[in-house]
Design an enzyme around this catalytic site. Structure first.
Site, short mmCIF file in Angstrom:
data_model
loop_
_atom_site.label_atom_id
_atom_site.label_comp_id
_atom_site.label_asym_id
_atom_site.label_seq_id
_atom_site.Cartn_x
_atom_site.Cartn_y
_atom_site.Cartn_z
N THR A 271 -0.16 13.44 -3.94
CA THR A 271 -0.20 12.57 -3.20
C THR A 271 1.37 11.95 -2.96
O THR A 271 1.78 11.31 -4.04
CB THR A 271 -1.12 11.33 -3.53
OG1 THR A 271 -2.53 12.24 -3.61
CG2 THR A 271 -1.22 10.23 -2.32
N LYS B 175 -4.84 10.76 3.61
CA LYS B 175 -5.28 10.65 2.27
C LYS B 175 -5.07 9.08 1.90
O LYS B 175 -5.85 8.43 1.26
CB LYS B 175 -4.44 11.61 1.40
CG LYS B 175 -4.49 11.28 -0.15
CD LYS B 175 -5.59 11.47 -0.83
CE LYS B 175 -5.38 11.01 -2.35
NZ LYS B 175 -6.57 11.26 -2.93
N LYS C 287 0.11 3.30 -7.09
CA LYS C 287 1.12 4.12 -6.32
C LYS C 287 0.53 4.42 -4.79
O LYS C 287 1.51 4.39 -3.86
CB LYS C 287 1.48 5.40 -7.21
CG LYS C 287 2.33 6.24 -6.46
CD LYS C 287 2.05 7.78 -6.80
CE LYS C 287 0.97 8.41 -6.54
NZ LYS C 287 0.92 10.06 -6.24
#
Ligand code: NAD
Length: 293
Positions: free
Chosen positions: A95, A170, A245
């Site tokens: 990611t 995502k 994050k």
């Protein structure tokens, strides 16, 4: 497909590579962690002591790295796309920021190599069970070529659009996940503070208009659901550090596109606080801790 190169054998990468191995695919593996390489070796992977070692005679290369910095290290500073054979398909599953995913895809075009951004949903359990969801950006025809691998490591694959689109989808998903997890945690606590049983309340909301994935699959209140981190002192699962994050990447995306995301920004603040409290290594449902009396 006979041989796959795999870089990044952490909580997600190792079980993903192990599932490919079980399906009869030879794996050449690299990680900067010696411990991860030892485990990979025991499982039967060919371990290499540098990233270039996994580029020879492979049909595909998969990377599963923790951050933008690690992906830059491998793809930009390490220049692996220049060293790969042109037929190799690259699946970048970390990611990361959509802008970096696009940069890597552009580097691929310069070297006549197909690169897909293919972040996953489903967590460590999904990686182990081979039930991940892949959210893919890039050329649709490349996704079709890679579907054999996605089907071994996961059970759902979605095409989001051109390069970077997998990462955009995502980040949208994870921003929403943080919002409904934190909302779920605070309302269960409010019900309990007013005398309700957390299991009964969860069941009522799960079947009512408040129903959501956190209530359905990942209840944050200790003891309500078996087999989730909340019933194991919030150990394992998807760490607060990784959620933060992702929320930072999502906020960056929101700012760049001048999108209004007040709930997402608030969720990021809440996860920043959790990390500052020293809870970075607990599962993200541990946000519940802040509302327990
Ligand atoms: P992790 O930290 O467990 O594993 C990352 C691995 O990459 C480590 O073994 C590390 O040593 C290795 N690494 C770091 N820099 C490297 C480099 N330059 N070259 C080679 N290896 C390097 O992380 P994870 O939980 O496996 O997550 C990987 C990615 O998947 C992240 O981007 C994360 O956001 C995403 N993700 C994680 C989950 C989850 O539940 N853990 C779920 C969905 C997506």
């Amino acid at each position: 497909m006979k041989k796959v190169g795999f870089i990044g054998l952490g909580n997600m990468g190792l079980p993903m590579a192990a599932n490919l191995l079980k399906a009869g695919i030879e794996i050449d593996a690299f990680d900067i962690s010696k411990e991860s390489l030892q485990v990979a070796k025991k499982l039967g992977m060919n371990v290499k002591d540098n990233p270039d070692g996994v580029l020879e005679n492979v049909d595909a290369l998969i990377t599963m790295l923790p951050s933008d910095d690690a992906v830059k290290d491998v793809f930009i500073d390490g220049d692996i796309l220049e060293k790969l054979d042109r037929k190799v398909l690259v699946i970048e599953s970390s990611t990361i920021s959509p802008s970096l995913a696009k940069t890597v895809a552009e580097k691929g075009v310069l070297n006549e190599i197909s690169v897909l951004d293919a972040p996953v949903s489903g967590g460590v359990k999904g990686a182990e069970l081979g039930t991940l969801t892949f959210i893919v950006g890039g050329k649709k025809s490349d996704l079709e070529k890679a579907s054999f691998l996605f089907d071994i490591m996961g059970d759902k694959t979605f095409y989001a659009g051109g390069p970077g689109s997998g990462q955009i989808a995502k980040l949208c998903n994870n921003m929403l996940l943080a919002i409904h997890m934190s909302g779920t945690a605070e309302v269960i606590a409010m019900g309990v503070n007013n005398g309700l049983d957390p299991e009964t309340l969860s069941e009522i909301m799960r079947n009512s208009s408040g129903g959501n994935w956190s209530l359905e699959k990942y209840n944050p209140f200790p003891g309500v659901m078996e087999g989730v981190p909340a019933s194991n002192n919030y150990i394992g699962g998807f760490l607060n550090a990784l959620m933060l994050k992702d929320l930072r990447l999502a906020e960056e995306l929101s700012d760049q596109s001048k999108s209004d995301t007040p709930m997402g920004k608030l969720a990021k603040k809440l996860y920043e606080q959790l990390n500052d409290q020293g809870l970075a290594d607990l599962d993200f449902s541990s946000i519940q801790k802040n509302y327990l009396k």
